[in-house]
Design an enzyme around this catalytic site. Structure first.
Site, PDB file in Angstrom:
ATOM      1  N   CYS A 114       0.846  -1.184   0.000  1.00 64.38           N
ATOM      2  CA  CYS A 114       0.000   0.000   0.000  1.00 64.38           C
ATOM      3  C   CYS A 114       0.884   1.237   0.000  1.00 64.38           C
ATOM      4  CB  CYS A 114      -0.892  -0.019   1.239  1.00 64.38           C
ATOM      5  SG  CYS A 114      -2.012   1.385   1.371  1.00 64.38           S
ATOM      6  N   HIS A 157      -9.134  -3.624  -2.454  1.00 65.96           N
ATOM      7  CA  HIS A 157      -8.161  -2.897  -1.633  1.00 65.96           C
ATOM      8  C   HIS A 157      -8.505  -1.412  -1.621  1.00 65.96           C
ATOM      9  CE1 HIS A 157      -3.852  -2.149  -0.248  1.00 65.96           C
ATOM     10  NE2 HIS A 157      -4.236  -0.936  -0.621  1.00 65.96           N
ATOM     11  N   GLU A 158      -8.790  -0.849  -2.794  1.00 71.58           N
ATOM     12  CA  GLU A 158      -9.079   0.594  -2.880  1.00 71.58           C
ATOM     13  C   GLU A 158     -10.427   0.935  -2.251  1.00 71.58           C
ATOM     14  OE1 GLU A 158      -6.642   2.482  -3.414  1.00 71.58           O
ATOM     15  OE2 GLU A 158      -5.374   0.884  -4.195  1.00 71.58           O
ATOM     16  N   HIS A 161     -10.222   1.387   1.395  1.00 74.02           N
ATOM     17  CA  HIS A 161      -9.764   2.726   1.833  1.00 74.02           C
ATOM     18  C   HIS A 161     -10.944   3.685   2.016  1.00 74.02           C
ATOM     19  CE1 HIS A 161      -5.449   2.452   1.993  1.00 74.02           C
ATOM     20  NE2 HIS A 161      -5.344   2.015   0.761  1.00 74.02           N
TER      21      HIS A 161
END
Length: 187
Positions: A114, A157-158, A161
């Protein structure tokens, strides 16, 4: 131009917030932020630009990583899967949502990295092997995309966030290499 010093690091409170929806039509600020995020990813994958500006290579970045708590992600993923319906993902997604996912789980064998984490965190980051998402493009049009394997992992993953979740939150604390039955290991 976004540089590494513009990306906030783990421990910053914005990374743990649930980001706000992006209203449409897009403001000039949100449009420019999306373009800068996409430009950063392209620059980070260009060996000359990456070296010149000291950029770590990235395939995705979320607005919260730039201390902007907005539901925006930029993706720049050359497909690793010859069978993929999507040969290359290069876009900015506003208000992305996972609308369905597989029961089968997958992870990247060597783990995830990351841009907001300056250390190696060993362990399997277990995610869905396949997902279907919807998002709005810069014109406010709703788009739908089906993804699998590496592409699906990048998007998850994004999107994490945007929900205040870091990749290492998915790693089993007692046994970082825990692999449930049927786990698809991607190399």
């Amino acid at each position: 131009m976004i540089k590494m010093e513009d990306i906030i690091r783990e421990g910053h409170p914005t990374l743990r917030l649930v980001a706000e929806e992006v209203p449409f039509p897009l403001s000039e600020e949100d449009l420019a932020l999306g373009e800068k995020m996409q430009e950063f990813l392209k620059n980070s994958q260009d060996p000359e630009m990456a070296e010149k500006y000291g950029l770590r290579g990235g395939v995705g970045i979320a607005a919260p990583q730039l201390d902007a708590s907005k539901r925006m992600i930029a993706i720049e993923v050359p497909s690793l899967d010859e069978d993929s319906d999507v040969p290359h993902i290069s876009t900015v997604m506003y208000n992305p949502k996972i609308i369905s996912h597989s029961v089968q789980q997958a992870c990247i064998e060597e783990g995830e990295g990351c841009l907001s984490v300056d250390r190696h965190v060993p362990g399997y980051v277990i995610r869905h092997a396949r997902i279907t998402i919807t998002y709005q493009d810069k014109n406010g049009e709703t788009q739908k995309m089906r993804l699998k394997g590496y592409d699906a992992i990048v998007i998850q993953h994004e999107i994490d966030h945007l929900n205040g979740i870091m990749f290492y939150d998915h790693i089993n604390k007692e046994n970082p290499l825990y692999a449930p039955d049927g786990l698809q290991l991607l190399s």
